[in-house]
Scaffold this active site. Sequence first.
Site, short mmCIF file in Angstrom:
data_model
loop_
_atom_site.label_atom_id
_atom_site.label_comp_id
_atom_site.label_asym_id
_atom_site.label_seq_id
_atom_site.Cartn_x
_atom_site.Cartn_y
_atom_site.Cartn_z
N TYR A 16 -72.10 -32.77 -68.13
CA TYR A 16 -71.51 -33.78 -67.25
C TYR A 16 -70.77 -33.10 -66.10
O TYR A 16 -70.39 -31.93 -66.19
CB TYR A 16 -70.55 -34.70 -68.02
CG TYR A 16 -69.28 -34.04 -68.52
CD1 TYR A 16 -68.09 -34.10 -67.79
CD2 TYR A 16 -69.26 -33.35 -69.74
CE1 TYR A 16 -66.93 -33.50 -68.25
CE2 TYR A 16 -68.11 -32.75 -70.20
CZ TYR A 16 -66.95 -32.83 -69.46
OH TYR A 16 -65.79 -32.23 -69.91
N CYS A 17 -70.58 -33.86 -65.03
CA CYS A 17 -69.74 -33.42 -63.92
C CYS A 17 -68.82 -34.58 -63.55
O CYS A 17 -68.52 -35.42 -64.40
CB CYS A 17 -70.57 -32.93 -62.73
SG CYS A 17 -71.70 -34.16 -62.03
N PHE A 18 -68.35 -34.66 -62.33
CA PHE A 18 -67.35 -35.66 -61.98
C PHE A 18 -67.90 -37.08 -62.06
O PHE A 18 -67.32 -37.95 -62.71
CB PHE A 18 -66.79 -35.38 -60.59
CG PHE A 18 -65.64 -36.26 -60.20
CD1 PHE A 18 -64.42 -36.15 -60.85
CD2 PHE A 18 -65.77 -37.21 -59.19
CE1 PHE A 18 -63.34 -36.97 -60.50
CE2 PHE A 18 -64.71 -38.02 -58.84
CZ PHE A 18 -63.50 -37.91 -59.48
#
Length: 345
Positions: free
Chosen positions: A84-86
């Site tokens: 995941y990222c932002f």
Amino acid sequence: MYDFNSYDLIIDARSPREFADDHIPGAVNLPVVDNAEFAEVGTLHRTDPLAAYQLGARYSLLNISRHIETHISHVEARSRILVYCFRGGKRSKVWQDVLETIGYRVERVKGGWKAYRRWVNEQLVTAPANFRYIVVSGPTGCGKTRLLSALHESGAQVLDLEGLASHRGSIIGAVPGKPQPTQKLFDSRLLERLSQFDPSRPVWVESESKKIGQVQLPEALLVKMREGQVLAVNAPMAQRVQLLREDYQHFEEDPQVLIDRLRNLRPLIGGEEFEKWEALAAARQVPELFERLMRYHYDPTYRRSILRNYPGIDSSPQIPLQDLSPAGLLPVARELQERFERNVD
């Protein structure tokens, strides 16, 4: 939201600064770009988006190459990976593409950390209501935290809020060398801990105010705690002073630091009383200072607070503690478990 325990590896693709602010429990920070690179790409994007994407791609490939060597090379082929990222965009996608090319089974968090954060907030409104709480109350230095530790050792379900907050819960409660987590990270740790409990068994917790240091407890948790079974513990003053000397040894070594922490209380307790504290600190009479702090400030303050939040405290079971050592508290913890857990509905 995802069952995080079902994955062999959770990759947080964000920058180290974002990761430190909050992350999914158990995630490993393998950033696509580091703090400085993230800022550089973001600044360039305002004037030249194409150049920014080119720069970001170069940094990403270099960093992912290094992460593959240091971390991914040890991951078994059949592993399940979550990344995941932002917002679930480019940074996590580049990781997913690379890992799938290698041959791993990869999922990407839809909506990224932002979606995870919304889920945490939603869960902390409802999850605390799933449990019955036994609340250990008592004045400063009476061994509440140590009793919770003994209960944990004896097999009880314990929610150590001060441990999660890295703070002992008063104006002098900061733990040397252990900064507090951000509010978001505290929330993540709290929800993770709640998810580990069996709802059919009670959860033991210490009575707390709305804030522990700089972090705030969810209102839903406070409400359920105040509906729980309250136990009033206490201990002889000599034992309480000894506990403070052990747990706050840094103040015994430098009592002036303690006085500096207490200075904001001067208007509340009055100049004459504060001067007595200063004199005891100057003479390095720290045991006497600890006792005076409890008798003339902490005990009356705690009494007012506990009556406000737990008005039935005086009719609650009274638990006298004579020995606040871990060895002395363990049999007490076992007896309390037998007494208060056996009749759970």
